[in-house]
Enzyme design. Sequence first.
Site, PDB file in Angstrom:
ATOM      1  N   CYS A 284      -0.318 -18.299  21.951  1.00 20.84           N
ATOM      2  CA  CYS A 284      -0.488 -17.030  22.673  1.00 20.84           C
ATOM      3  C   CYS A 284       0.387 -15.969  22.037  1.00 20.84           C
ATOM      4  O   CYS A 284       1.472 -16.256  21.550  1.00 20.84           O
ATOM      5  CB  CYS A 284      -0.081 -17.184  24.134  1.00 20.84           C
ATOM      6  SG  CYS A 284      -1.153 -18.277  25.050  1.00 20.84           S
TER       7      CYS A 284
ATOM      8  N   ASP B 271       0.994  -6.930   5.292  1.00 23.23           N
ATOM      9  CA  ASP B 271       0.346  -8.213   5.584  1.00 23.23           C
ATOM     10  C   ASP B 271       1.332  -9.319   5.947  1.00 23.23           C
ATOM     11  O   ASP B 271       1.085 -10.093   6.869  1.00 23.23           O
ATOM     12  CB  ASP B 271      -0.514  -8.666   4.392  1.00 23.23           C
ATOM     13  CG  ASP B 271      -1.766  -7.815   4.234  1.00 23.23           C
ATOM     14  OD1 ASP B 271      -2.049  -6.997   5.126  1.00 23.23           O
ATOM     15  OD2 ASP B 271      -2.453  -7.961   3.202  1.00 23.23           O
TER      16      ASP B 271
ATOM     17  N   THR C 214       0.806  -1.225   0.000  1.00 24.67           N
ATOM     18  CA  THR C 214       0.000   0.000   0.000  1.00 24.67           C
ATOM     19  C   THR C 214       0.840   1.276   0.000  1.00 24.67           C
ATOM     20  O   THR C 214       0.460   2.269  -0.609  1.00 24.67           O
ATOM     21  CB  THR C 214      -0.901  -0.007   1.261  1.00 24.67           C
ATOM     22  OG1 THR C 214      -1.640  -1.213   1.275  1.00 24.67           O
ATOM     23  CG2 THR C 214      -1.854   1.157   1.267  1.00 24.67           C
TER      24      THR C 214
ATOM     25  N   THR D 100       3.986 -21.344  20.978  1.00 30.85           N
ATOM     26  CA  THR D 100       2.662 -21.111  21.565  1.00 30.85           C
ATOM     27  C   THR D 100       1.750 -20.273  20.662  1.00 30.85           C
ATOM     28  O   THR D 100       2.217 -19.392  19.939  1.00 30.85           O
ATOM     29  CB  THR D 100       2.757 -20.440  22.945  1.00 30.85           C
ATOM     30  OG1 THR D 100       1.421 -20.143  23.401  1.00 30.85           O
ATOM     31  CG2 THR D 100       3.556 -19.153  22.930  1.00 30.85           C
TER      32      THR D 100
ATOM     33  N   ASP E  14       1.782  -7.186  -4.112  1.00 31.69           N
ATOM     34  CA  ASP E  14       1.040  -7.164  -2.854  1.00 31.69           C
ATOM     35  C   ASP E  14       1.756  -8.204  -1.988  1.00 31.69           C
ATOM     36  O   ASP E  14       2.138  -9.271  -2.483  1.00 31.69           O
ATOM     37  CB  ASP E  14      -0.410  -7.592  -3.103  1.00 31.69           C
ATOM     38  CG  ASP E  14      -1.256  -7.483  -1.834  1.00 31.69           C
ATOM     39  OD1 ASP E  14      -2.144  -6.620  -1.799  1.00 31.69           O
ATOM     40  OD2 ASP E  14      -1.023  -8.265  -0.888  1.00 31.69           O
TER      41      ASP E  14
HETATM   42  N1  ASP Z   1      -2.335  -5.955   1.116  1.00 33.64           N
HETATM   43  C1  ASP Z   1      -1.256  -5.027   1.372  1.00 33.64           C
HETATM   44  C2  ASP Z   1       0.051  -5.806   1.352  1.00 33.64           C
HETATM   45  O1  ASP Z   1       0.401  -6.408   2.325  1.00 33.64           O
HETATM   46  C3  ASP Z   1      -1.455  -4.316   2.662  1.00 33.64           C
HETATM   47  C4  ASP Z   1      -0.330  -3.372   3.016  1.00 33.64           C
HETATM   48  O2  ASP Z   1       0.397  -2.898   2.167  1.00 33.64           O
HETATM   49  O3  ASP Z   1      -0.171  -3.045   4.186  1.00 33.64           O
HETATM   50  O4  ASP Z   1       0.728  -5.797   0.355  1.00 33.64           O
END
Ligand code: ASP
Length: 345
Positions: free
Chosen positions: A281, A92, A15, A279, A59
């Site tokens: 957690c 991500d 992004t 874990t 992405d």
């Molecule tokens: N879907 C995007 C990615 O991980 C989200 C981001 O850029 O934060 O490429």
Amino acid sequence: MTTKPNILLIYTGGTIGMVKDYKTNALKAFDFSQIVNKIPELQQLNCTIESISFDAPIDSSNMNTNYYLTIAEIIEDNYNAYDGFVVLTGSDTMSFTASAISFMLENLQKPVIFTGSQLPIGDLRTDAKENLITSIEIACAYKNGSPIIKEVGLYFEYKLYRANRTTKISSEQFEAFASLNFPPLAESGVHLKFNEHLVHHPKDDNKKLIVRKKLVTDVVILKLFPGISNEVVASILAISNLKGVILETYGSGNAPNAKPFIKLLKAAIDKGIKIVNVTQCKSGSVLMGHYDTSLLLKEIGVINGLDITTESAIAKLMYLLNEPLSLEDFTHFFEKPLRGEMTLK
Ligand code: ASP
């Protein structure tokens, strides 16, 4: 340092480097060589900035180990020409990628800071500018002629973390990452404050960078849940060529102690598959043997992941599996911190 630090921005996608196509409303990548034009504030930083971009930015959901290698090789090829690196990826999978890069770069003596953003750079309320500007500031922070950060970091929303300690915790808050088992290396407020007692200080400043390029991808993350069937566990462990498993367990490393389940794990270990206990957690550590439900895991040769994150554990597994190690040696290397990714009790 007499001249201005020279920083290389590596744009892989995500992004942060996108703009909205107002006709379609969809986000698309922009020409990253124009970054200084998009953020004129960058000119105020006391450093020179150059950038390099993936030919086809991705992405980060499409991230894989070939791209890890591309990032590591860009750093290797430019290591002597630059004083620091800022790697822009989508958030991500950023914790996975940054963790892997931390293992791939051995004897790192320069800052490699990962960042990204939740909103595109052109958005009015964007977090991209602050994340990028401060990441560059961190990459060019020097003390006594030497960079303050000499490891792989991840900067997001006013905090610099050790990258291999992080997890993405929110898909919509600007505070998208957390490092729940290790405090931040730096915090940005009115001042940029480094926690110098926490940052990595290499013992020998003259060691040459080694880039570990081979990662083994015959691995799996197996997350336990009440009701998981032995058929499911058996079929995962029967995957041909499987070499390693991150077993995501409950609490302090607990799993069912039913005989058939334990037998499946034991058979896999006997076949040479390395199984690591991590874990589910978000904070705290595995403590094998603390409860009856983890004692058997310990006895059959499951490796203790201590307080490592799953993201870091899978990267460490891919990295260590490349060496033909016995279970004993593999366990020895896995159970000790190699890049500050776990805490010894
Ligand atoms: N879907 C995007 C990615 O991980 C989200 C981001 O850029 O934060 O490429």
